[in-house]
Structures are given as structure tokens and as C-alpha cells.
Design an enzyme around this catalytic site. Structure first.
Site, PDB file in Angstrom:
ATOM      1  N   THR A  87      94.795   8.188 -50.759  1.00 40.72           N
ATOM      2  CA  THR A  87      95.402   9.122 -50.970  1.00 40.72           C
ATOM      3  C   THR A  87      95.610   9.807 -52.199  1.00 40.72           C
ATOM      4  OG1 THR A  87      97.254   7.803 -51.767  1.00 40.72           O
ATOM      5  CG2 THR A  87      96.679   7.745 -49.931  1.00 40.72           C
ATOM      6  N   ASP A  88      96.611  10.362 -52.132  1.00 42.19           N
ATOM      7  CA  ASP A  88      96.982  11.712 -53.855  1.00 42.19           C
ATOM      8  C   ASP A  88      98.207  10.652 -54.190  1.00 42.19           C
ATOM      9  OD1 ASP A  88      97.607  12.681 -55.561  1.00 42.19           O
ATOM     10  OD2 ASP A  88      96.651  14.762 -54.729  1.00 42.19           O
ATOM     11  N   TRP A  89      98.581  11.073 -55.059  1.00 41.35           N
ATOM     12  CA  TRP A  89      99.379   9.843 -56.163  1.00 41.35           C
ATOM     13  C   TRP A  89     101.524   9.463 -54.760  1.00 41.35           C
ATOM     14  CZ3 TRP A  89      99.364   7.821 -60.976  1.00 41.35           C
ATOM     15  CH2 TRP A  89     100.765   7.480 -61.116  1.00 41.35           C
TER      16      TRP A  89
END
Length: 751
Positions: free
Chosen positions: A286-288
Site C-alpha cells: 500500500t501507499d502511506w
């Protein structure tokens, strides 16, 4: 070094465990690797499995039970980001290997976007060099430096296509064209990963952001995106496909949504397209905090449901939210997540660690001596200078003002960015906590170091650049006075490093601050004026272009940017860069790009009396500078375009040749561009699409024949049913020096 050597010898439990039950594997033996990874998974508790899916951010230790080191001991962390340096990461790795139950090594991850310590031009700028070998090598050098500092994986390349310069992350991509961006994506993956991830000299690449993140509405980062499946397939997917075909080890899901469903929870996007269609079998990150963002977006009622949605979509690793650690065990116990799904995610993480050689030698990346010898060594710095020179684009050169005449004795260097250093590095310019001003060559310093001792260089700031407000207007008179006393003015304008990049969205693309006022004041005195642009995105430079005698787009050129600019201005290097993104005339033209699809009302720019066309009433529809544009200090002529056949069948290829001559007074390089247009098709198609290019060097007076081979794929497209097809018919083969400067067109029939 003694401590580090001892650490390499004392691998303790991890070697014993894998020698006894798993053994040593090679990346080439996939079946053996699978068996041994499966054997390790059988030894893991559910908590330890979930720990491998947890990507934590580095924080300072606070001596609590939830400190990073304590979590590592309990097997609750599989990877860490934002922890840099061989010494620091060695200490953390020793905790994982020697103090956790199974001794599974940590994977350290970082944003190594266009350099680690030696900073290369920002990706949008580097792409303008049209040199895939340079792009691959700069990524390779970045990998060498990052791996020497204990990094295993980089969140690069970003391959999002964007045609909106308001979006700050346009700086991180390769421009507006999916074909060229695909070649760049492949080169960067190969550069980062090399031929052997386990060598300790390379890092795993993570291609991002899957998919369509560059379509952010109104250029606002993290904003909604709304585009069709056709646009997804024609524009956004090709660079990802290229990265996957080049063996990229990981993929990052986008913040944004596709078809109303956030990427992190989008089963069609992640399972059907990424996994099944594109064949990606690596680690999906995932991204942040994008798992938590599902609650903010409103597609999940709570964090627990957000975890369920992302796991069901095929996500392997949760970046920084900690929600997998918090909720997966309970969801498994409730029967909502099958443990086999968790096992598959863990397997992909462990295989990534195997490919990096972490099970063979978890301390290979932590060599303090190598770190010291590698970071910013002389070879790396010289190559950074080369890369910066290649990417700079000469936009204007009235009366051949450049290169500067050797008789010039007084040079005024003016502008708020002329003596800046950090702003040459761009948003992702390495680890700023370790950044030192003396490591970067400013434009002013580069010129001073490069000119003859008889040349006098004086500097004036002109105006202040600190945010978007007009500041420092009182400094303009001093700059004007200096300009009047000089033979030529080098005016350096653009944007601060933090203005572009992530969350660097702007509402208009005018030069920030009072820089336009400075341009006007300096231009008014009539001295020869060279403007150097330092920026991570296209700006509205109509006024700059009109008022300047020469304009050099230098982008955000990195550590050696000042010397590279001096090389071009002084004629030590003949500029060869070409734009990979169109420069709009103003903000109102956005989005603008070269590969528009044909419309029912063709534009008629020349006949001003024709109203009913697809045009603006107040400005031309054409960009100020088109895709593929760039000048040289010499001239090139094109002749004798030939096709090997005017008609082929759908299984044949065609050879296209053209002669290119250097008719000017200097040696130089030219980027020859081949575009294809489908004259009649079952769906609306662009008038032209880049399909091949060649960058060649020619000595003055030299002529070369350039050959291209077009295959059936170059004429294929997605039809009404979204099937990849080749339709028989007539095609236009175009050769040019830019998308707007087409020299010849020939017709090809596919029967």
C-alpha cells in the site's frame, strides 16, 4: 569494521534454521524456493505471519514495550522505512536475526527516487535526455549508494502518466507519452535491480502508483480521478506492463480510485488486471496509510472493515498504518479471512527477501567501509554531471546568443535561485537530514568554476523567493544596476524544491513570487539575456520566452547541476534534450498533450474567420513548446524517407529509414522521432502516437541513415470490446524532430 565483520560471521539462529529446515536457495530455482518458503511459513504463528505484512516507519526508541526494537523481537515487523545508514540498520537487523524467535531478517525500504546521496536530475528532467542507457546507469548508481547504506527496496520508479503540470508529482514521472514512459520504466527497473538482487549492490524496485494516480482531478494530489477503461488501458497501464515485464519485484497501490473503488480495495484492479492480466506475482504494497484511508474515503465503515477490504483485494503489505497487526488475527478467528490468503501474502514477502539474499546473509548490506567509499564518489559525481547536461532543453536561442562568446568579460548572474543549492535537488532529492550544502554545485558556483580567469562574474539576488508571495521587490534596482554594468545577463528563475513533488499542487503555473517582475525589469534594459529555468514542472513562460534572447530548461538538475549548466552556456556541451511533456501557454490550456484524439471540428489556427472549430478564441490551441521539442547549437536536415514496402499483411513488419545530416557548424546529437497515425479505425484514435525514436550523434557535415522496424503491435489498439486488435487499413508514418515538427509523412497499407 571489526564489529560489522563479527556480525557477518554470527548469523546464529537464522543460518541454523534455514540450513536445517529450509537450506540456501538461489533466485533461479523457483520451485526449490517455494518449497523452502512454505516450510518456513509452517513454522510461523499467525502473529508472526501478520508481522511480516507490517511495514513500520522508523521512530526513535522510547524504551516502551511498543518500541521498534521490542516489536522486532516479537516478530511484529517485517519491513522498515525511513531508517538510513549501514550502522543504524545493522543494529536493527541484528535484533531481528538474533533476538526474534525465527530470526527472519528485516527489509529496509526508502524513497530513492533519483539518487541516494549523489542526486541526479529529477525524473521528468532526466527523461528529457532521451538516453535510456544514462537513465539505467543513474538508477544503478542510486542502487549502489542506497544498498551501501543498508537499503533493500526503493519506492521507484513512479510511472504515472500526467499531462497536468499543476500536479506536483509530474516531476517524478517521465512525461505524457505512454510509449516513451514505458521504455523509461523498464530502464529504471533494470538499473535499480541489476542482474542479481542478492549481490548487495542492487535494490528491489517498487513501481508505483497502480494505477491512474496521475489523473488527479484539477492537479490536486490525493484527489479523485475519473477516467474510462480505455484510458486506463491506453495511457496508464503500459508503463506498469513494461516494468513487470522487466522483472520489477514490487508494486505500490495508488491513493486514488479507479471506477469509484479505491485502489487499495479494488479487486478488479489488483487481482484481475495486475495479477492475472499483467502477470505480476511479486509483493504488493500500500501507499502511506492507505488502508486507514478507506475509512476516510467512506468505502469502509471502520478500520477493521478496511483491513478486510484490502486483504480481499490482494494487498500484501500495509505501509505504516499498523492496522494489519491490529485486526487480521481477529478477522481470521471470525472466519472472515482464510489463513491461506495470509500465507500467500507472507510467501510473497519472504520470496522478496530471498531474492535480496537476506536469508543467505542478512548483514550483506551493512558494510561501513563500502558505504564510505561508495557515497558520492568521483565516478558517481562525474556521471551525475553527464546526466544533467544531457537532459537540459534549449528552448530558445535568438541570434545564436549561446554558447556565450569567448570575448565576453563581464557576466551578471541574477535571480533568487542562482545561488541556491537545495533547490537543485528536487522534492525527492535524497535524505535531507543528511544533506550538506557543500555537496551541491549552484549555478553561480558552476559558472565561476568554469569560466576563464579573465571573466568577471557578479551576483545579485534580484528578488526573494520564499513561497508564492511577491517578496524582495526592493532588490530589483541593485540587480538592474549590475545588469547594466555587464556584457550579458544569466537570469536564473523557477521554483523552490518543495513547491513541486508530493502534495506540491498549484492552481496556476505562473512563476512564483516576484520573478516575473524581475524578468521584466532586467529585459527592459536591453542587455543580452539568457534565462535558466530550475523547475520540476512546466510553467507558463510566455513572458520569459518573449523577453529573453535565450532560454535553457535545466529542470532540477541535482548535485552537479551548476557545472552542467555552465557546460552548456559556455559551449563545452551541445544541448540535446527534448521535452517529454508539453509546455502550455497558460493554465487555461491544461490539460494539453500531443496525442489528442481526432475530433469532429478540426482546429484551424490560420483562418481566423472560421469560428466553428475546436479552438480557443483568445489563444492558439497549440502548446508554447510541444512534446519532443528541443534546440541544438547546430542544425539537422532530414531527407529520403523510405518504407521497405508500401503494403504489408498483418503478420509482417516494415522497415522505415530516413537520412539525417548535420548541416550546422558544431558536432551534435539529434532525437529522431517516428509517429504513427491510424487513418481510419473503429474507435477514435490519436492523430499521431510516438512508436520509435533514435538519439544519434553527428559530427558537423556528417550524414547517417536511421532505421526503424515497425511491427504489427505498433499498429494495434483496443477495439470496441476492449480487445487488442490490428485492423487492416491505411496508416500514416511520420518522421520528425518533434511532435509538431514532422518532416515527412508516408502512407502504409495493412491488408
Amino acid at each position: 569494521m571489526k564489529k560489522n565483520n563479527q556480525a557477518k560471521v554470527k548469523i546464529s539462529k537464522i543460518v541454523l534454521l534455514f540450513t536445517f529446515s529450509v537450506g540456501v536457495i538461489t533466485a533461479q530455482n523457483t520451485s526449490t524456493m517455494d518449497k523452502k518458503v512454505n516450510a518456513l511459513i509452517q513454522k510461523m504463528t499467525l502473529e508472526e505471519k501478520v508481522g511480516q505484512l507490517n511495514l513500520a516507519t522508523f521512530v526513535n526508541e522510547n524504551n516502551t514495550t511498543n518500541s521498534l526494537s521490542e516489536m522486532i523481537k516479537r516478530g511484529e515487523i517485517g519491513s522498515i522505512l525511513k531508517s538510513n545508514g549501514a550502522e543504524k540498520n545493522l543494529q536493527l537487523q541484528k535484533i531481528a536475526v538474533e533476538q526474534s524467535r525465527l530470526g527472519i531478517p528485516i527489509m529496509f525500504q526508502e524513497d530513492v527516487i533519483h539518487g541516494y546521496k549523489t542526486i541526479f536530475p529529477s525524473p521528468l528532467g532526466e527523461a528529457a535526455g532521451w538516453n535510456l542507457e544514462t537513465i539505467e546507469k543513474s538508477a544503478s548508481i542510486a542502487a549502489k549508494e542506497a544498498s551501501a547504506s543498508g537499503i533493500h527496496l526503493t519506492y521507484a520508479p513512479m510511472v504515472d502518466i500526467s499531462n497536468d503540470p499543476r500536479w506536483g508529482r509530474i516531476v517524478e514521472g517521465a512525461g505524457e507519452d505512454p510509449f516513451y514512459a514505458s521504455l523509461v520504466a523498464s530502464a529504471r527497473v533494470k538499473g535499480f535491480q541489476g542482474n542479481d538482487l542478492a549481490s548487495g549492490q542492487n535494490v528491489m524496485a517498487c513501481v508505483k502508483h497502480f494505477a491512474g494516480y496521475g489523473a488527479a482531478l484539477a492537479g490536486r494530489d490525493y484527489n479523485i480521478a475519473d477516467f474510462s477503461e480505455r484510458t486506463l488501458r491506453e495511457i496508464y497501464l503500459p508503463p506498469f506492463r513494461a516494468a513487470i515485464n522487466s522483472g520489477v519485484g514490487s508494486v505500490m497501490a495508488a491513493y486514488s480510485a479507479y471506477d469509484g473503488i479505491p485502489a487499495t480495495a479494488n479487486q478488479k484492479l489488483l487481482k484481475d488486471i495486475l495479477r492475472k492480466e499483467l502477470g505480476f506475482n511479486g509483493m504488493l504494497i500500500t501507499d502511506w496509510e492507505t488502508v486507514r484511508n478507506l475509512v476516510k474515503i467512506g468505502t469502509a465503515a471502520n478500520e477493521k472493515e478496511a483491513v478486510l477490504q484490502s486483504i480481499n483485494a490482494g494487498v500484501d503489505v500495509d505501509m505504516t498504518s499498523g492496522l494489519f497487526l491490529k485486526h487480521i488475527k481477529e478477522l481470521v478467528q471470525e472466519g472472515k479471512i482464510n489463513v491461506d490468503v495470509i500465507d500467500q501474502a507472507v510467501k510473497r514477502v519472504l520470496i522478496a527477501k530471498y531474492k535480496l539474499g537476506l536469508f543467505d546473509d542478512p548483514y550483506r548490506f551493512f558494510d561501513l567501509k563500502r558505504e564510505k567509499e561508495t557515497l558520492m564518489n568521483a565516478e558517481h559525481l562525474e556521471f551525475a554531471r553527464k546526466a544533467a547536461r544531457e537532459c537540459m532543453v534549449l528552448l530558445k536561442n535568438e541570434n545564436q546568443l549561446l554558447p556565450l562568446n569567448k570575448n565576453i568579460k563581464k557576466i551578471a548572474v541574477i535571480g533568487p535561485l542562482a545561488n541556491r543549492k537545495k533547490d537543485l535537488l528536487s522534492w525527492w532529492g535524497g535524505n535531507y537530514s543528511q544533506w550538506k550544502p557543500e555537496e551541491v554545485v549552484s549555478i553561480l558556483d558552476g559558472l565561476k568554476k568554469s569560466v576563464d580567469s579573465s571573466v568577471e562574474i557578479k551576483y545579485a539576488e534580484g528578488v526573494k523567493l520564499d513561497g508564492f508571495e511577491a517578496k524582495g521587490l526592493e532588490l530589483i534596482p541593485e540587480a538592474v544596476k549590475l545588469a547594466l554594468e555587464s556584457d550579458v545577463v544569466i537570469l536564473v528563475v523557477g521554483e523552490e524544491f518543495s513547491m513541486s513533488g508530493e502534495a506540491g499542487s498549484i492552481s496556476n503555473i505562473n512563476l512564483p513570487g516576484a520573478q516575473e517582475e524581475l524578468v521584466n525589469a532586467i529585459a527592459k534594459i536591453g542587455k543580452p539575456l539568457v534565462t535558466v529555468l530550475l523547475n520540476g514542472r512546466p510553467f507558463d513562460i510566455q513572458n520569459v520566452n518573449t523577453k529573453s534572447n535565450a532560454v535553457l530548461e535545466a529542470w532540477q538538475p541535482g548535485t552537479m547541476g551548476g557545472l552542467a549548466v555552465a557546460d552548456i552556456l559556455l559551449g563545452k556541451y551541445n544541448p540535446s534534450g527534448k521535452l517529454t511533456v508539453s509546455f502550455p501557454r497558460n493554465t487555461g490550456q491544461i490539460p494539453i498533450y500531443y496525442n489528442y484524439k481526432r475530433t469532429s471540428h478540426d482546429v484551424n489556427e490560420t483562418n481566423k474567420t472560421v469560428r466553428w472549430t475546436n479552438k480557443y478564441l483568445d489563444i492558439p490551441t497549440t502548446p508554447l513548446f510541444p512534446f519532443g521539442y528541443g534546440l541544438s547549437y547546430t542544425e539537422f536536415s532530414y531527407s529520403n524517407l523510405k518504407l521497405s514496402s508500401s503494403a504489408i499483411n498483418p503478420n509482417q513488419s516494415v522497415n522505415v529509414s530516413v537520412e539525417v545530416s548535420n548541416t550546422g557548424k558544431a558536432d551534435g546529437e539529434e532525437v529522431i522521432q517516428l509517429y504513427v497515425g491510424d487513418d481510419v479505425s473503429s474507435v477514435a484514435r490519436p492523430a499521431k502516437e510516438l512508436k520509435e525514436y533514435a538519439k544519434i550523434s553527428l559530427k558537423k557535415g556528417e550524414k547517417k541513415t536511421v532505421n526503424f522496424i515497425l511491427t504489427p503491435t505498433d499498429f494495434s489498439f483496443y477495439n470496441k470490446e476492449m480487445k487488442w486488435v490490428l485492423e487492416p487499413g491505411s496508416f500514416s508514418i511520420m518522421i520528425g524532430a518533434s511532435s509538431a515538427d514532422i518532416k515527412f509523412t508516408e502512407k502504409l497499407s495493412i491488408q
